[in-house]
Scaffold this motif. Structure first.
Motif, PDB file in Angstrom:
ATOM      1  N   UNK A   1       1.286  -1.236   0.433  1.00  0.00           N
ATOM      2  CA  UNK A   1      -0.203   0.027  -0.087  1.00  0.00           C
ATOM      3  C   UNK A   1       0.750   1.093   0.101  1.00  0.00           C
ATOM      4  N   UNK A   2       0.257   1.969  -0.718  1.00  0.00           N
ATOM      5  CA  UNK A   2       1.216   2.988  -1.128  1.00  0.00           C
ATOM      6  C   UNK A   2       0.403   4.994  -0.496  1.00  0.00           C
ATOM      7  N   UNK A   3       1.680   5.751  -0.313  1.00  0.00           N
ATOM      8  CA  UNK A   3       0.952   7.570  -0.425  1.00  0.00           C
ATOM      9  C   UNK A   3       2.030   8.028  -1.413  1.00  0.00           C
ATOM     10  N   UNK A   4       1.355   8.997  -1.617  1.00  0.00           N
ATOM     11  CA  UNK A   4       1.890  10.292  -2.159  1.00  0.00           C
ATOM     12  C   UNK A   4       1.376  11.285  -1.800  1.00  0.00           C
ATOM     13  N   UNK A   5       2.605  12.359  -2.079  1.00  0.00           N
ATOM     14  CA  UNK A   5       1.976  14.165  -2.391  1.00  0.00           C
ATOM     15  C   UNK A   5       2.273  14.632  -3.333  1.00  0.00           C
ATOM     16  N   UNK A   6       1.718  15.645  -3.406  1.00  0.00           N
ATOM     17  CA  UNK A   6       2.262  16.268  -4.121  1.00  0.00           C
ATOM     18  C   UNK A   6       0.442  16.556  -4.869  1.00  0.00           C
ATOM     19  N   UNK A   7       0.996  17.566  -6.471  1.00  0.00           N
ATOM     20  CA  UNK A   7       0.556  17.707  -7.176  1.00  0.00           C
ATOM     21  C   UNK A   7      -0.976  16.942  -8.145  1.00  0.00           C
ATOM     22  N   UNK A   8      -1.858  16.910  -7.206  1.00  0.00           N
ATOM     23  CA  UNK A   8      -3.165  15.834  -7.910  1.00  0.00           C
ATOM     24  C   UNK A   8      -3.371  15.776  -9.289  1.00  0.00           C
ATOM     25  N   UNK A   9      -3.130  17.327  -9.766  1.00  0.00           N
ATOM     26  CA  UNK A   9      -3.658  17.144 -11.411  1.00  0.00           C
ATOM     27  C   UNK A   9      -2.185  16.600 -12.081  1.00  0.00           C
ATOM     28  N   UNK A  10      -1.152  16.591 -11.656  1.00  0.00           N
ATOM     29  CA  UNK A  10      -0.082  15.420 -11.973  1.00  0.00           C
ATOM     30  C   UNK A  10       1.080  14.094 -10.870  1.00  0.00           C
ATOM     31  N   UNK A  11      -0.373  13.071 -11.429  1.00  0.00           N
ATOM     32  CA  UNK A  11      -0.398  11.853 -10.608  1.00  0.00           C
ATOM     33  C   UNK A  11       1.517  11.595 -10.475  1.00  0.00           C
ATOM     34  N   UNK A  12       1.861  11.567 -12.244  1.00  0.00           N
ATOM     35  CA  UNK A  12       2.929  10.980 -12.432  1.00  0.00           C
ATOM     36  C   UNK A  12       4.112  11.537 -11.572  1.00  0.00           C
ATOM     37  N   UNK A  13       4.347  12.538 -11.072  1.00  0.00           N
ATOM     38  CA  UNK A  13       5.245  13.538 -10.770  1.00  0.00           C
ATOM     39  C   UNK A  13       4.702  13.732  -8.809  1.00  0.00           C
ATOM     40  N   UNK A  14       4.085  12.897  -8.136  1.00  0.00           N
ATOM     41  CA  UNK A  14       4.016  13.412  -7.524  1.00  0.00           C
ATOM     42  C   UNK A  14       5.178  12.541  -6.363  1.00  0.00           C
ATOM     43  N   UNK A  15       4.940  12.755  -5.428  1.00  0.00           N
ATOM     44  CA  UNK A  15       6.130  11.637  -4.217  1.00  0.00           C
ATOM     45  C   UNK A  15       6.022  10.962  -3.182  1.00  0.00           C
ATOM     46  N   UNK A  16       6.616   9.358  -3.145  1.00  0.00           N
ATOM     47  CA  UNK A  16       5.851   8.758  -2.533  1.00  0.00           C
ATOM     48  C   UNK A  16       6.199   9.187  -1.824  1.00  0.00           C
ATOM     49  N   UNK A  17       5.928   8.741   0.015  1.00  0.00           N
ATOM     50  CA  UNK A  17       6.710   9.244   0.893  1.00  0.00           C
ATOM     51  C   UNK A  17       5.679   8.240   1.930  1.00  0.00           C
ATOM     52  N   UNK A  18       4.961   6.895   1.839  1.00  0.00           N
ATOM     53  CA  UNK A  18       5.030   6.416   2.981  1.00  0.00           C
ATOM     54  C   UNK A  18       4.621   4.519   2.221  1.00  0.00           C
ATOM     55  N   UNK A  19       4.949   4.169   2.220  1.00  0.00           N
ATOM     56  CA  UNK A  19       4.937   2.052   1.621  1.00  0.00           C
ATOM     57  C   UNK A  19       4.615   1.249   3.105  1.00  0.00           C
ATOM     58  N   UNK A  20       3.395   0.376   3.189  1.00  0.00           N
ATOM     59  CA  UNK A  20       3.750  -0.659   3.649  1.00  0.00           C
ATOM     60  C   UNK A  20       3.190  -1.510   3.353  1.00  0.00           C
ATOM     61  N   UNK A  21       3.725  -2.450   3.563  1.00  0.00           N
ATOM     62  CA  UNK A  21       3.921  -4.554   3.232  1.00  0.00           C
ATOM     63  C   UNK A  21       2.567  -4.940   4.256  1.00  0.00           C
ATOM     64  N   UNK A  22       1.952  -5.707   3.720  1.00  0.00           N
ATOM     65  CA  UNK A  22       1.285  -6.202   4.016  1.00  0.00           C
ATOM     66  C   UNK A  22       1.748  -8.423   3.864  1.00  0.00           C
ATOM     67  N   UNK A  23       1.307  -8.896   4.991  1.00  0.00           N
ATOM     68  CA  UNK A  23       0.394 -10.459   4.753  1.00  0.00           C
ATOM     69  C   UNK A  23      -0.470 -10.326   5.191  1.00  0.00           C
ATOM     70  N   UNK A  24      -0.988 -11.005   4.629  1.00  0.00           N
ATOM     71  CA  UNK A  24      -2.489 -11.862   5.414  1.00  0.00           C
ATOM     72  C   UNK A  24      -3.713 -10.859   5.899  1.00  0.00           C
ATOM     73  N   UNK A  25      -3.167  -9.583   5.360  1.00  0.00           N
ATOM     74  CA  UNK A  25      -4.209  -8.328   5.974  1.00  0.00           C
ATOM     75  C   UNK A  25      -3.353  -8.083   7.136  1.00  0.00           C
ATOM     76  N   UNK A  26      -1.787  -8.458   7.562  1.00  0.00           N
ATOM     77  CA  UNK A  26      -1.149  -7.824   8.740  1.00  0.00           C
ATOM     78  C   UNK A  26       0.611  -6.915   7.792  1.00  0.00           C
ATOM     79  N   UNK A  27       0.222  -5.784   8.431  1.00  0.00           N
ATOM     80  CA  UNK A  27       1.563  -5.160   7.869  1.00  0.00           C
ATOM     81  C   UNK A  27       2.544  -5.424   8.588  1.00  0.00           C
ATOM     82  N   UNK A  28       3.110  -5.997   7.731  1.00  0.00           N
ATOM     83  CA  UNK A  28       4.526  -6.770   8.308  1.00  0.00           C
ATOM     84  C   UNK A  28       5.983  -5.149   8.654  1.00  0.00           C
ATOM     85  N   UNK A  29       5.714  -4.256   7.765  1.00  0.00           N
ATOM     86  CA  UNK A  29       6.849  -3.145   7.864  1.00  0.00           C
ATOM     87  C   UNK A  29       5.949  -2.220   7.144  1.00  0.00           C
TER      88      UNK A  29
END
Length: 132
Positions: free
Chosen positions: A62-90
């Motif tokens: 699961x990812x989270x990006x911030x920036x200009x919503x009118x230019x999504x490809x230029x947004x900066x990835x600020x958060x990543x969460x890795x899940x296994x079977x619905x549980x956050x691993x990191x």
């Protein structure tokens, strides 16, 4: 001799876990939001969370990006969460104005010795989801 037999499996298990976290990081390498992801305006900036919501049995990133919503490809990835079977691993956050923190969870709580800047991490796995 018995202690030796006890420690070898523990060392191998720890190495496998660390390797799993590294390979998961490689899997979570999406550089920009997928086309059509919903843009919300929160905390004074445009934000994309994808996927949202996370299904109960979700395995993936699961990812989270911030920036200009009118230019999504230029947004900066600020958060990543890795899940296994619905549980956050990191959970990893790279906010522009704060140091990186990478939070590894075991048994539903932070594993400080395996995390980076653990004091900035949510203590409970349940609180380590990408904010909405």
């Amino acid at each position: 001799m018995r202690l030796y037999r006890l420690f070898i499996p523990m060392i191998v298990s720890t190495a496998a876990l660390c390797a799993g976290v590294a390979s998961a990081a490689e899997l979570c390498s999406r550089a920009s939001p997928r086309a059509g992801a919903e843009v919300t305006h929160t905390h004074g900036f445009d934000f994309i969370v994808d996927p949202q919501p996370v299904p109960n049995s979700f395995t993936g990133c699961q990812y989270g990006w911030i920036g200009d919503g009118n230019a999504p490809s230029a947004m900066e990835k600020v958060i990543t969460a890795y899940y296994v079977a619905g549980r956050v691993q990191w959970y990893e956050a790279r906010w522009p104005d704060r140091p990186l923190h990478r939070c590894v969870y075991e048994g539903g709580v932070i594993a400080p010795g395996k995390s980076v800047n653990a004091s900035a991490c949510p203590v409970k796995e349940a609180d380590a989801q990408v904010p909405r």
